[in-house]
Design an enzyme around this catalytic site. Structure first.
Site, PDB file in Angstrom:
ATOM      1  N   TYR A  29      27.415 -20.078  19.007  1.00  0.00           N
ATOM      2  CA  TYR A  29      27.737 -20.786  20.219  1.00  0.00           C
ATOM      3  C   TYR A  29      29.339 -21.745  20.113  1.00  0.00           C
ATOM      4  CZ  TYR A  29      22.849 -19.824  21.304  1.00  0.00           C
ATOM      5  OH  TYR A  29      21.400 -19.279  21.376  1.00  0.00           O
TER       6      TYR A  29
ATOM      7  N   GLU B 237      12.239  -9.198  -7.714  1.00  0.00           N
ATOM      8  CA  GLU B 237      11.606  -9.185  -6.445  1.00  0.00           C
ATOM      9  C   GLU B 237      11.285  -9.511  -5.422  1.00  0.00           C
ATOM     10  OE1 GLU B 237      11.066  -5.110  -5.458  1.00  0.00           O
ATOM     11  OE2 GLU B 237      10.734  -5.224  -3.182  1.00  0.00           O
TER      12      GLU B 237
ATOM     13  N   ASP C 272       9.147  -3.939  -7.626  1.00  0.00           N
ATOM     14  CA  ASP C 272       8.655  -2.763  -7.630  1.00  0.00           C
ATOM     15  C   ASP C 272       8.428  -1.095  -7.971  1.00  0.00           C
ATOM     16  OD1 ASP C 272       6.844  -4.417  -5.372  1.00  0.00           O
ATOM     17  OD2 ASP C 272       7.442  -4.030  -3.721  1.00  0.00           O
TER      18      ASP C 272
END
Lengths: 417, 417
Positions: free
Chosen positions: B160, B246, B298
Site C-alpha cells: 500500500y 497440528e 492427522d
C-alpha cells in the site's frame, strides 16, 4: 504525474502526511478521552435493558450463563421429567424451542436479535423424529459427563464420541444448539467451546484458568484469547477505551508501537470474522470495565458486517444474543467519508464488485444500520461512490500514519459514529 | 449392534479405553523421556551440517539472519555499486538470483531444499524489465526506511505504500523475495513479517519485545507466537521435548489438562497450515534448547505434508530453508498403523478421496519421505487401506483419551518414527 515526481525527490514522506499539523498535544486528546470514557460508563446503565423490562406483544426466549452445577441439575430434572412421562404412559418426547428465521426477531430497544417462544415436540416414537430424539438424548448425556469432569471440549470432539449415531457433524452441532435452548443456557455454559482465534494486548489484567495475565507485558504477539470464557475473570484496567480492530496487520502496527501506552486502551482483534471466544471476551470487558468500544474496520460492507456481528449478533446464534453481543460499539474508521477527508489516493481505493454493492444495499435495509443515521449516511456514500478501502490503505502516507496521525486525530476530534 | 447395546448400559466409558491398563507409572515414562532428551541434545551436533561442509558439484545460495544495520549497509553498498555502474557508463541493472523450480534442489545431507546459484540481470534500460527494476529499487528504498525506523510491517503494508507502482500485491511480494535473495538475508531480517497464527504453552520462558513471558502461566489460551522473531530471545526451559500439534482442538485439550506439567514439554501449534512465524519460533526453540520435537498430526496426507513443511521447507521459500526448517522432527502420531493398533472404530475413520490418494502416492516419491523407511511404510499402509483419521477420532474413547492414555503410552513405548 508532476506530483509523483515531486514526491520521489523528497527525502522523507513524513511531510506529506495529511492533517499531521492538526494534531494537538497528547494531554489535550487524553482529556477528551477521559470525558468520553466517564460519560460512557455512566450512560451504560440505562442501556442495560433486558427482555423482562420490555412489554413485548409475545413471549421471548433467551439463554443465560449458568454454572456447571446448574447445567447438570437442569439436565437431571429434564431426564426425570421424561422418565415420569414414560412411566405415566405419555411416552418419551423432547420439547425443543424453534431456532428458525420465522421465530427470530430484532428488538430495537435491546438492539439485538432474540428468539420468540415457538417450540415443537420431538417424540421418540415417531419415524420422522426418532433419530433426532436419540441424538438429543446422547448429547444431553455427553454434556452431563462434561459437567461431572469439569472439562471443555470442541464441537468436533463431541461429534467423534459417537460417529455411528451422529453420522455427520452438522447433526450433532444442530442438536447442541437445541440443547442450549432447551436448558436455557449459553453454549459456553455447556463447556463446548469454539477454537480460539483472537488476541488481546494493552492495559488489561485478567485471570485465565487461574493464571494472572498482564496484557501490557505480552510483547508484540499479545495474549491469545482463551476459548473458555467461564475461566476468565478478575478483569482490571486503567484504559479509557477498547479498540476493536478487524485485521491482524493493523493490530500488529498498534501493538509494536505500544499505542496503548500513549492513549491508555485495550486492543483486541479476532483477525477477520468474529469468533465466539472473541465476542464473549469483548462483551465481558465492556460489561465489567464499563469502557466505550471503538471499532477500526475496513471501509467496505464486510467491515460493517463484522461490526454488526459484534454489536447485535449473527442470525444462527440469536438465542444467545444477550451473551454474545456488545451494545453501543462506535464506528471509528475507516469510514467511506474518510477516503476523501484523508485524501486516500485513488490507486489505494478499490472498486466495489457487484456483490459488494448488493451487500451494501442489503445492509441499508437492516435494522441495526437504520437506527443509526450516521451509519446510513456513510453506507449510502459507499454504495454511491462504489469505492472501498482497507485499513492498510493508510500506509500510503507512511507505515506509522495509522498509529501516529490517523487514530490520534480521530480521537482528538471525537470522530466516531 | 450387540456391542453397542452393551456399551450404552455401562455407567462410564472409561473401562473401554484400549491399552489404559498398559500404562506404567509416570515416573517410569519420565525416565524414558529423559534418556531420549539427553540423546537428542547430544546427537544434534553432528546434524548441524551447513552448505559449507558439503562438497556439492555446484554452488548453492542460502540466506542468513542479518541484523538491521547489516541489512541497511548491504542496501547502501548495492546502491553505491549501481551508482558506480551508471557513472562508468555501464548502466543500471540488478543481479537477481533465480528462485524458479529449475534452480531448486533437495539436499539429502541437509534434509532440506536449497537454491542453486543461477541468477539473471534485471536492467532498467529494457522494456521487458524496466517495471520490475523500478519496483526492485522502490522495495529496497522502503526496506531501507524500515531499517532506519526499526519497525516491522506486513507485506500488505508494503504494497500500500506505492499502489500506483506495484499495481497488485503479487508483484511487490515477488520482488520482496528477490530482495531477500539479493541481500542474502531472510525475509524476517527485512522486518517484513507474516500475520501471526500460532500459540505456545508449557514449560518455556522467553522474552517478546522486552517482556518476559512464562508459558506455564498462560492459562488455557496460551501465548500468541510473535510475528517478529528477531525480538524473541532469552529462551529457558526445563522441558524434555517439544510437542508440535497440528490442530487447535488437540492443543486445547492438552493445554486445559496441563499435560506439560505431567510430562514436562512445550506445546506449540500453528492451527493448521504452518505459518512463517510459527516455523521460525519452532526452529529457534529446537536450536536454542536442543530439545527433540515430536509431532501430533492427522493421519492423512496433509498431516504428513504439514510435518514436511516444518521439517524441510516449502518450495516457494526454498532460499530461506536453513532458517525456516527444523530438522529431525519425529512422527509421533496419529499414524496409519495406529488406527488398527488403537482400535479406532470403523465409523471414526474416513474414506480417502481420489485427491487424497493421489497426494499420498505423490508424497511417496518425495525425498523427505523416502529417506525415512518407517514413514514410507506408514504412508504405503495409508494409501493401501484408503483410510484416514483426524486426531479428534481418539475422542471416541472419551474426551481425555488423548492426554490420559494415547500420548502417555506413545511416550512410554518411544513409539515415534
Amino acid at each position: 504525474m508532476a506530483d509523483n515526481k515531486k514526491r520521489r525527490r523528497k527525502d522523507s514522506i513524513d511531510d506529506e502526511q495529511p492533517f499531521k499539523n492538526k494534531l494537538k498535544p497528547d494531554a489535550s486528546i487524553l482529556e477528551t478521552l477521559k470525558d468520553f470514557s466517564t460519560a460512557s460508563s455512566s450512560s451504560s446503565v440505562p442501556h442495560a435493558l433486558t427482555l423482562q423490562d420490555l412489554t413485548l406483544p409475545f413471549r421471548c426466549r433467551e439463554v443465560a450463563d449458568l454454572s456447571l452445577s446448574s447445567v447438570q441439575s437442569n439436565i437431571e430434572s429434564l431426564i426425570l421429567k421424561i422418565a415420569h412421562s414414560i412411566i405415566s404412559g405419555q411416552g418419551f418426547s423432547f420439547d425443543v424451542p424453534s431456532r428458525s428465521a420465522a421465530n427470530q426477531l430484532y428488538v430495537a430497544e435491546l438492539d439485538r436479535i432474540v428468539l420468540k417462544d415457538k417450540s415443537s415436540q420431538r417424540p421418540f416414537a415417531n419415524i420422522s423424529t426418532v433419530r433426532k430424539s436419540a441424538i438429543t438424548a446422547r448429547i444431553l448425556q455427553l454434556i452431563h459427563q462434561l459437567c461431572l469432569k469439569g472439562i471443555h471440549v470442541t464441537k468436533r470432539d463431541l461429534f467423534y464420541t459417537d460417529v455411528k449415531l451422529f453420522q455427520d457433524q452438522i447433526q450433532s452441532d444442530a442438536v447442541l444448539d437445541d440443547v442450549s435452548c432447551m436448558l436455557g443456557c449459553t453454549r459456553s455454559s455447556l463447556n463446548v467451546v469454539a477454537a480460539e482465534k483472537g488476541v488481546v494486548v494493552g492495559r488489561l489484567i485478567f485471570s485465565d484458568n487461574g493464571d494472572m495475565i498482564d496484557c501490557t507485558k505480552m510483547g508484540m504477539g499479545g495474549k491469545a484469547i482463551p476459548p473458555n470464557i467461564d475461566r476468565v475473570g478478575d478483569m482490571q484496567s486503567d484504559a479509557l477505551f477498547i479498540l476493536l480492530v478487524e485485521k491482524d496487520a493493523a493490530y500488529m502496527r498498534l501493538a509494536e508501537d505500544r499505542f496503548y501506552n500513549r492513549f491508555p486502551c485495550i486492543i483486541v482483534t479476532a483477525k477477520g470474522q468474529p469468533d465466539v471466544s472473541t465476542r464473549l471476551f469483548l462483551r465481558k470487558m465492556k460489561t465489567e470495565l464499563k469502557l466505550p468500544v471503538l471499532a477500526l474496520v475496513d471501509s467496505d460492507p464486510y467491515g460493517l458486517k463484522i461490526l454488526s456481528v459484534y454489536g447485535c449478533g449473527s442470525k444462527n446464534m440469536s438465542y444467545d444474543s444477550a451473551n454474545l453481543t456488545t451494545p453501543d460499539i462506535k464506528w471509528l474508521g475507516v469510514r467511506p467519508s474518510d477516503l476523501d477527508k484523508y485524501k486516500i489516493p485513488e490507486q489505494c481505493r478499490l472498486p466495489m464488485t457487484e456483490q459488494d454493492i448488493k451487500t451494501g444495499k442489503d445492509m441499508l435495509e437492516e435494522d441495526f444500520v437504520k437506527k443509526n443515521p450516521g451509519w446510513v449516511e456513510e453506507l449510502t456514500l459507499m454504495v454511491k461512490t462504489k469505492q472501498k478501502a482497507e485499513i492498510q490503505a493508510l500506509s500510503t502516507f507512511g507505515f506509522q500514519y495509522l498509529s501516529e496521525v490517523y487514530l490520534p486525530l480521530k480521537l482528538q476530534q471525537k470522530d466516531w459514529l
